[in-house]
Design a protein around this motif. Structure first.
Motif, PDB file in Angstrom:
ATOM      1  N   VAL A 197      -0.554  -3.618  -5.655  1.00  0.00           N
ATOM      2  CA  VAL A 197      -0.752  -3.128  -7.011  1.00  0.00           C
ATOM      3  C   VAL A 197       0.199  -1.945  -7.184  1.00  0.00           C
ATOM      4  CG1 VAL A 197      -2.381  -2.201  -8.685  1.00  0.00           C
ATOM      5  CG2 VAL A 197      -3.168  -3.837  -6.980  1.00  0.00           C
ATOM      6  N   SER A 198       1.231  -2.111  -8.007  1.00  0.00           N
ATOM      7  CA  SER A 198       2.276  -1.098  -8.083  1.00  0.00           C
ATOM      8  C   SER A 198       2.826  -0.942  -9.497  1.00  0.00           C
ATOM      9  CB  SER A 198       3.426  -1.461  -7.133  1.00  0.00           C
ATOM     10  OG  SER A 198       4.503  -0.569  -7.267  1.00  0.00           O
ATOM     11  N   ALA A 199       3.212   0.291  -9.804  1.00  0.00           N
ATOM     12  CA  ALA A 199       3.862   0.578 -11.082  1.00  0.00           C
ATOM     13  C   ALA A 199       5.342   0.227 -11.026  1.00  0.00           C
ATOM     14  CB  ALA A 199       3.677   2.043 -11.442  1.00  0.00           C
ATOM     15  N   PHE A 200       5.834  -0.176  -9.858  1.00  0.00           N
ATOM     16  CA  PHE A 200       7.254  -0.447  -9.666  1.00  0.00           C
ATOM     17  C   PHE A 200       7.493  -1.927  -9.385  1.00  0.00           C
ATOM     18  CE2 PHE A 200       6.296   3.887  -8.438  1.00  0.00           C
ATOM     19  CZ  PHE A 200       7.225   4.616  -9.159  1.00  0.00           C
ATOM     20  N   CYS A 206      -9.329  -9.015   2.484  1.00  0.00           N
ATOM     21  CA  CYS A 206      -8.270  -8.746   1.515  1.00  0.00           C
ATOM     22  C   CYS A 206      -7.862  -7.278   1.591  1.00  0.00           C
ATOM     23  CB  CYS A 206      -8.740  -9.070   0.098  1.00  0.00           C
ATOM     24  SG  CYS A 206      -9.116 -10.813  -0.181  1.00  0.00           S
ATOM     25  N   ILE A 207      -6.566  -7.033   1.501  1.00  0.00           N
ATOM     26  CA  ILE A 207      -6.028  -5.679   1.507  1.00  0.00           C
ATOM     27  C   ILE A 207      -5.340  -5.444   0.167  1.00  0.00           C
ATOM     28  CG2 ILE A 207      -4.399  -4.082   2.581  1.00  0.00           C
ATOM     29  CD1 ILE A 207      -4.760  -5.652   5.186  1.00  0.00           C
ATOM     30  N   VAL A 208      -5.810  -4.450  -0.563  1.00  0.00           N
ATOM     31  CA  VAL A 208      -5.221  -4.075  -1.851  1.00  0.00           C
ATOM     32  C   VAL A 208      -4.479  -2.761  -1.638  1.00  0.00           C
ATOM     33  CG1 VAL A 208      -5.673  -3.502  -4.258  1.00  0.00           C
ATOM     34  CG2 VAL A 208      -7.113  -5.192  -3.088  1.00  0.00           C
ATOM     35  N   SER A 209      -3.160  -2.790  -1.781  1.00  0.00           N
ATOM     36  CA  SER A 209      -2.374  -1.610  -1.446  1.00  0.00           C
ATOM     37  C   SER A 209      -1.390  -1.214  -2.539  1.00  0.00           C
ATOM     38  CB  SER A 209      -1.578  -1.856  -0.152  1.00  0.00           C
ATOM     39  OG  SER A 209      -0.799  -0.729   0.205  1.00  0.00           O
ATOM     40  N   ASP A 210      -1.301   0.096  -2.763  1.00  0.00           N
ATOM     41  CA  ASP A 210      -0.236   0.639  -3.586  1.00  0.00           C
ATOM     42  C   ASP A 210       1.067   0.448  -2.820  1.00  0.00           C
ATOM     43  OD1 ASP A 210       1.166   1.966  -5.534  1.00  0.00           O
ATOM     44  OD2 ASP A 210       0.526   3.959  -4.944  1.00  0.00           O
ATOM     45  N   LEU A 211       2.201   0.480  -3.504  1.00  0.00           N
ATOM     46  CA  LEU A 211       3.485   0.270  -2.838  1.00  0.00           C
ATOM     47  C   LEU A 211       4.176   1.580  -2.503  1.00  0.00           C
ATOM     48  CD1 LEU A 211       5.502  -1.871  -1.881  1.00  0.00           C
ATOM     49  CD2 LEU A 211       6.577  -1.747  -4.123  1.00  0.00           C
ATOM     50  N   LYS A 212       4.136   2.528  -3.430  1.00  0.00           N
ATOM     51  CA  LYS A 212       4.827   3.796  -3.231  1.00  0.00           C
ATOM     52  C   LYS A 212       3.862   4.828  -2.659  1.00  0.00           C
ATOM     53  CE  LYS A 212       8.834   2.532  -5.006  1.00  0.00           C
ATOM     54  NZ  LYS A 212      10.080   2.510  -4.232  1.00  0.00           N
ATOM     55  N   ILE A 213       3.840   4.950  -1.347  1.00  0.00           N
ATOM     56  CA  ILE A 213       2.981   5.914  -0.671  1.00  0.00           C
ATOM     57  C   ILE A 213       3.873   6.886   0.098  1.00  0.00           C
ATOM     58  CG2 ILE A 213       1.218   6.230   1.114  1.00  0.00           C
ATOM     59  CD1 ILE A 213       0.028   3.604   0.316  1.00  0.00           C
TER      60      ILE A 213
END
Length: 204
Positions: A100-103, A70-77
Protein backbone atom coordinates in the motif's frame (compact mmCIF):
# COMPACT_ATOMS: atom_id res chain seq x y z
CA UNK A 1 -3.53 -1.41 22.62
CA UNK A 2 0.21 -1.05 22.07
CA UNK A 3 2.67 -3.55 23.53
CA UNK A 4 6.33 -2.74 22.83
CA UNK A 5 6.90 -2.14 19.13
CA UNK A 6 4.05 -4.39 18.05
CA UNK A 7 0.48 -3.15 18.01
CA UNK A 8 -1.90 -6.09 18.58
CA UNK A 9 -5.57 -5.75 17.76
CA UNK A 10 -7.82 -8.77 18.12
CA UNK A 11 -10.70 -9.39 15.74
CA UNK A 12 -13.93 -7.82 16.85
CA UNK A 13 -16.62 -10.27 17.91
CA UNK A 14 -19.33 -7.87 16.80
CA UNK A 15 -19.58 -5.84 13.63
CA UNK A 16 -17.57 -6.07 10.43
CA UNK A 17 -17.65 -8.83 7.88
CA UNK A 18 -16.78 -12.31 9.05
CA UNK A 19 -14.01 -13.96 7.06
CA UNK A 20 -12.40 -17.36 7.14
CA UNK A 21 -9.98 -17.56 10.09
CA UNK A 22 -6.27 -17.36 9.33
CA UNK A 23 -3.63 -19.41 11.14
CA UNK A 24 -1.76 -16.21 12.02
CA UNK A 25 -2.40 -12.51 12.49
CA UNK A 26 -2.29 -10.19 9.50
CA UNK A 27 1.02 -8.29 9.57
CA UNK A 28 0.86 -4.54 8.90
CA UNK A 29 3.97 -2.34 8.49
CA UNK A 30 3.94 1.46 8.31
CA UNK A 31 6.31 4.02 9.82
CA UNK A 32 3.43 6.51 10.15
CA UNK A 33 1.92 5.60 13.51
CA UNK A 34 -1.46 7.22 12.82
CA UNK A 35 -1.87 5.42 9.48
CA UNK A 36 -0.72 2.16 11.05
CA UNK A 37 -3.43 2.41 13.70
CA UNK A 38 -6.08 3.22 11.06
CA UNK A 39 -5.02 0.27 8.90
CA UNK A 40 -5.14 -2.08 11.88
CA UNK A 41 -8.64 -0.87 12.72
CA UNK A 42 -9.70 -1.52 9.12
CA UNK A 43 -8.29 -5.05 9.23
CA UNK A 44 -10.07 -5.69 12.54
CA UNK A 45 -13.37 -4.39 11.14
CA UNK A 46 -12.94 -6.89 8.29
CA UNK A 47 -12.96 -9.74 10.79
CA UNK A 48 -9.22 -10.43 11.00
CA UNK A 49 -6.68 -10.30 13.79
CA UNK A 50 -3.67 -8.05 13.17
CA UNK A 51 -0.23 -7.20 14.47
CA UNK A 52 1.41 -3.90 13.49
CA UNK A 53 5.03 -2.82 13.23
CA UNK A 54 6.77 0.54 12.84
CA UNK A 55 10.16 -1.16 12.48
CA UNK A 56 10.79 -3.27 9.34
CA UNK A 57 13.40 -5.45 11.06
CA UNK A 58 10.94 -6.42 13.79
CA UNK A 59 8.36 -7.20 11.11
CA UNK A 60 10.77 -9.43 9.19
CA UNK A 61 11.72 -11.34 12.32
CA UNK A 62 8.03 -11.89 13.12
CA UNK A 63 7.20 -12.95 9.56
CA UNK A 64 10.12 -15.38 9.40
CA UNK A 65 8.54 -17.47 12.18
CA UNK A 66 4.89 -16.94 11.25
CA UNK A 67 2.60 -19.46 9.61
CA UNK A 68 1.28 -18.42 6.16
CA UNK A 69 -0.53 -15.09 6.43
CA UNK A 70 -0.98 -11.75 4.67
CA UNK A 71 1.55 -8.93 4.97
CA UNK A 72 0.35 -5.38 4.29
CA UNK A 73 3.33 -3.07 3.92
CA UNK A 74 4.04 0.54 3.09
CA UNK A 75 6.77 0.92 0.46
CA UNK A 76 8.64 4.03 1.56
CA UNK A 77 9.99 3.27 5.03
CA UNK A 78 13.01 5.22 6.34
CA UNK A 79 16.17 3.13 6.43
CA UNK A 80 15.05 0.58 3.82
CA UNK A 81 15.58 1.08 0.11
CA UNK A 82 12.69 0.70 -2.31
CA UNK A 83 11.45 -2.84 -2.74
CA UNK A 84 14.11 -4.44 -0.54
CA UNK A 85 11.69 -4.92 2.34
CA UNK A 86 8.97 -6.60 0.28
CA UNK A 87 11.63 -8.66 -1.50
CA UNK A 88 12.64 -10.07 1.86
CA UNK A 89 9.02 -10.92 2.66
CA UNK A 90 8.49 -12.52 -0.75
CA UNK A 91 11.65 -14.58 -0.33
CA UNK A 92 10.03 -16.34 2.63
CA UNK A 93 7.82 -17.92 -0.06
CA UNK A 94 4.76 -18.56 2.09
CA UNK A 95 3.03 -15.23 2.77
CA UNK A 96 0.73 -13.11 0.62
CA UNK A 97 2.39 -9.69 0.30
CA UNK A 98 0.31 -6.56 -0.31
CA UNK A 99 1.89 -3.15 -0.94
CA UNK A 100 0.00 0.00 0.00
CA UNK A 101 1.92 3.03 -1.25
CA UNK A 102 1.49 6.63 -2.32
CA UNK A 103 4.23 6.03 -4.91
CA UNK A 104 2.48 3.51 -7.14
CA UNK A 105 3.40 3.60 -10.83
CA UNK A 106 3.58 1.06 -13.64
CA UNK A 107 7.31 0.33 -13.29
CA UNK A 108 7.13 -0.16 -9.53
CA UNK A 109 4.08 -2.40 -9.89
CA UNK A 110 5.79 -4.57 -12.53
CA UNK A 111 8.96 -4.86 -10.41
CA UNK A 112 6.88 -5.75 -7.34
CA UNK A 113 4.92 -8.43 -9.16
CA UNK A 114 8.14 -9.97 -10.46
CA UNK A 115 9.31 -10.30 -6.88
CA UNK A 116 6.12 -12.15 -6.01
CA UNK A 117 3.94 -9.39 -4.52
CA UNK A 118 0.27 -10.38 -4.60
CA UNK A 119 -1.33 -6.94 -4.78
CA UNK A 120 -0.38 -3.25 -5.08
CA UNK A 121 -2.81 -0.61 -3.78
CA UNK A 122 -2.57 3.20 -3.94
CA UNK A 123 -2.28 4.97 -0.62
CA UNK A 124 -4.58 5.75 1.04
CA UNK A 125 -6.43 2.57 0.11
CA UNK A 126 -10.16 2.39 0.72
CA UNK A 127 -11.31 0.03 3.45
CA UNK A 128 -13.12 -2.11 0.90
CA UNK A 129 -10.17 -2.45 -1.49
CA UNK A 130 -7.81 -3.36 1.38
CA UNK A 131 -10.11 -6.05 2.76
CA UNK A 132 -10.69 -7.46 -0.73
CA UNK A 133 -6.92 -7.66 -1.27
CA UNK A 134 -6.51 -9.46 2.06
CA UNK A 135 -9.31 -11.87 1.17
CA UNK A 136 -7.65 -12.67 -2.17
CA UNK A 137 -4.30 -13.16 -0.49
CA UNK A 138 -5.78 -15.33 2.26
CA UNK A 139 -7.53 -17.53 -0.30
CA UNK A 140 -4.22 -18.20 -2.04
CA UNK A 141 -2.21 -19.06 1.08
CA UNK A 142 -0.62 -22.52 1.24
CA UNK A 143 -1.96 -24.87 3.91
CA UNK A 144 1.60 -25.75 4.86
CA UNK A 145 4.64 -23.44 4.66
CA UNK A 146 6.49 -23.98 1.39
CA UNK A 147 10.27 -24.16 1.61
CA UNK A 148 12.36 -23.83 -1.53
CA UNK A 149 15.91 -22.84 -2.37
CA UNK A 150 17.06 -19.70 -0.58
CA UNK A 151 16.82 -16.57 -2.73
CA UNK A 152 18.87 -13.46 -2.00
CA UNK A 153 18.15 -9.91 -3.08
CA UNK A 154 20.79 -7.75 -4.75
CA UNK A 155 21.38 -5.80 -1.54
CA UNK A 156 21.65 -8.98 0.53
CA UNK A 157 24.36 -10.28 -1.80
CA UNK A 158 26.26 -6.98 -1.53
CA UNK A 159 26.04 -6.98 2.26
CA UNK A 160 27.03 -10.65 2.42
CA UNK A 161 30.14 -10.08 0.31
CA UNK A 162 31.26 -7.21 2.53
CA UNK A 163 30.48 -9.18 5.69
CA UNK A 164 32.56 -12.11 4.48
CA UNK A 165 35.38 -9.67 3.69
CA UNK A 166 35.42 -8.71 7.37
CA UNK A 167 33.79 -5.28 7.14
CA UNK A 168 31.95 -3.86 10.14
CA UNK A 169 28.36 -2.63 9.98
CA UNK A 170 29.58 0.97 9.83
CA UNK A 171 32.01 0.19 7.01
CA UNK A 172 29.34 -1.65 5.02
CA UNK A 173 26.95 1.26 5.49
CA UNK A 174 29.56 3.72 4.21
CA UNK A 175 30.48 1.54 1.23
CA UNK A 176 26.88 1.01 0.11
CA UNK A 177 25.65 4.49 1.13
CA UNK A 178 23.12 2.96 3.52
CA UNK A 179 22.28 3.65 7.13
CA UNK A 180 23.74 1.26 9.76
CA UNK A 181 20.15 0.32 10.62
CA UNK A 182 19.51 -0.82 7.05
CA UNK A 183 22.69 -2.90 7.09
CA UNK A 184 21.49 -4.58 10.28
CA UNK A 185 18.20 -5.31 8.53
CA UNK A 186 20.00 -7.16 5.72
CA UNK A 187 22.39 -8.87 8.13
CA UNK A 188 19.44 -10.26 10.09
CA UNK A 189 17.75 -11.35 6.85
CA UNK A 190 20.91 -13.18 5.72
CA UNK A 191 21.31 -14.97 9.05
CA UNK A 192 17.67 -16.06 8.95
CA UNK A 193 17.81 -17.31 5.36
CA UNK A 194 21.03 -19.25 5.92
CA UNK A 195 19.95 -20.40 9.39
CA UNK A 196 23.24 -19.13 10.79
CA UNK A 197 23.35 -18.22 14.50
CA UNK A 198 25.75 -15.31 13.92
CA UNK A 199 27.94 -13.63 11.31
CA UNK A 200 30.93 -15.83 12.12
CA UNK A 201 28.88 -18.95 11.35
CA UNK A 202 27.76 -17.39 8.06
CA UNK A 203 31.41 -17.03 7.01
CA UNK A 204 32.31 -20.62 7.89
Amino acid sequence: MTTGRAVRLEASEQGGRQTAPLPQEIIVIDDDRALLELTLLTVRAGGYRAVGFHDPLDALMWASDAEPTCIVSDLKIPGVEGLDLVAAFCALNRHAVIIVSAFVDVRMTVDAMRLGVDDVLPKPASDESLIRAIERGAAALPAVPVREDVAFTRRERQVAELMLAGNTTKQIAQTLALSPRTVEFFRASLLRKTQSPNSAALAS
